[in-house]
Design a protein around this motif. Structure first.
Motif, PDB file in Angstrom:
ATOM      1  N   THR A  76       0.834  -1.205   0.000  1.00 37.35           N
ATOM      2  CA  THR A  76       0.000   0.000   0.000  1.00 37.35           C
ATOM      3  C   THR A  76       0.870   1.257   0.000  1.00 37.35           C
ATOM      4  O   THR A  76       0.590   2.218  -0.720  1.00 37.35           O
ATOM      5  N   ASN A  77       1.943   1.246   0.775  1.00 37.47           N
ATOM      6  CA  ASN A  77       2.842   2.406   0.806  1.00 37.47           C
ATOM      7  C   ASN A  77       3.588   2.584  -0.504  1.00 37.47           C
ATOM      8  O   ASN A  77       3.853   3.714  -0.926  1.00 37.47           O
ATOM      9  N   LEU A 133       1.221   4.230  -2.788  1.00 43.69           N
ATOM     10  CA  LEU A 133       1.124   5.646  -2.451  1.00 43.69           C
ATOM     11  C   LEU A 133       2.347   6.414  -2.953  1.00 43.69           C
ATOM     12  O   LEU A 133       2.221   7.515  -3.498  1.00 43.69           O
TER      13      LEU A 133
END
Length: 178
Positions: free
Chosen positions: A123-124, A127
């Motif tokens: 997820t990071n 992002l």
């Protein structure tokens, strides 16, 4: 030179994060003065993980999703390897931060702590991809928000179903000591 800079920056960042996260370990009253050496050594060893990860982190790897899948797996492999190379030292895994909430902790029953680490890192990385690359699409942001919400949604559904299943049953109070 840029490669070395990424490695040293990653090591420095990893050292800071780990030193703060493990500050409870450095208590001279409990373990004696030698704990400071152990504390610094452990922080430096974990900093190497951040350094190696940062060394291989490039904008080119962010451009395709396959690279993100592999890179998140690389992080989990580094975390998993700590259990063998650092004498079983398994504290401060990235996935543990999702266990501080009753709902997100329920995801452990599906994927374990390494699966949660994978989810957090992936997820990071998405992002970072969204913020660092020019092609910012709403679909990418929607995927990021969905991945952030999935552990909490699953946990809410699981806790709700267990509450319904045991509704009316006598509550058991217990104390567990490790």
């Amino acid at each position: 030179m840029l490669f070395r800079s990424r490695f040293y920056t990653g090591c420095g960042w990893g050292f800071l994060l780990h030193a703060i996260g493990m500050s409870w370990l450095a208590q001279e009253e409990v373990q004696g003065k030698y704990i400071y050496g152990v504390y610094v050594l452990l922080s430096l060893l974990i900093a190497l993980q951040f350094g190696v990860f940062s060394y291989f982190f490039t904008l080119k790897r962010l451009k395709n999703y396959l690279g993100l899948f592999v890179f998140a797996g690389f992080w989990v492999l580094l975390e998993w390897s700590r259990s063998f190379f650092f004498t079983g030292y398994m504290w401060n895994q990235v996935g543990l931060y999702l266990t501080f909430n009753t709902y997100s902790a329920q995801t452990l029953s599906l994927v374990g702590v390494f699966g949660l680490s994978y989810l957090v890192v992936f997820t990071n990385l998405l992002l970072a991809r969204f913020l660092l690359l020019e092609n910012r699409h709403l679909e990418n942001l929607s995927l990021i928000l969905l991945l952030i919400c999935v552990p909490y949604l699953y946990g809410f559904i699981r806790v709700s179903s267990l509450d319904k299943q045991f509704q009316g049953a006598e509550k058991l109070k217990a104390l567990l000591v490790q």
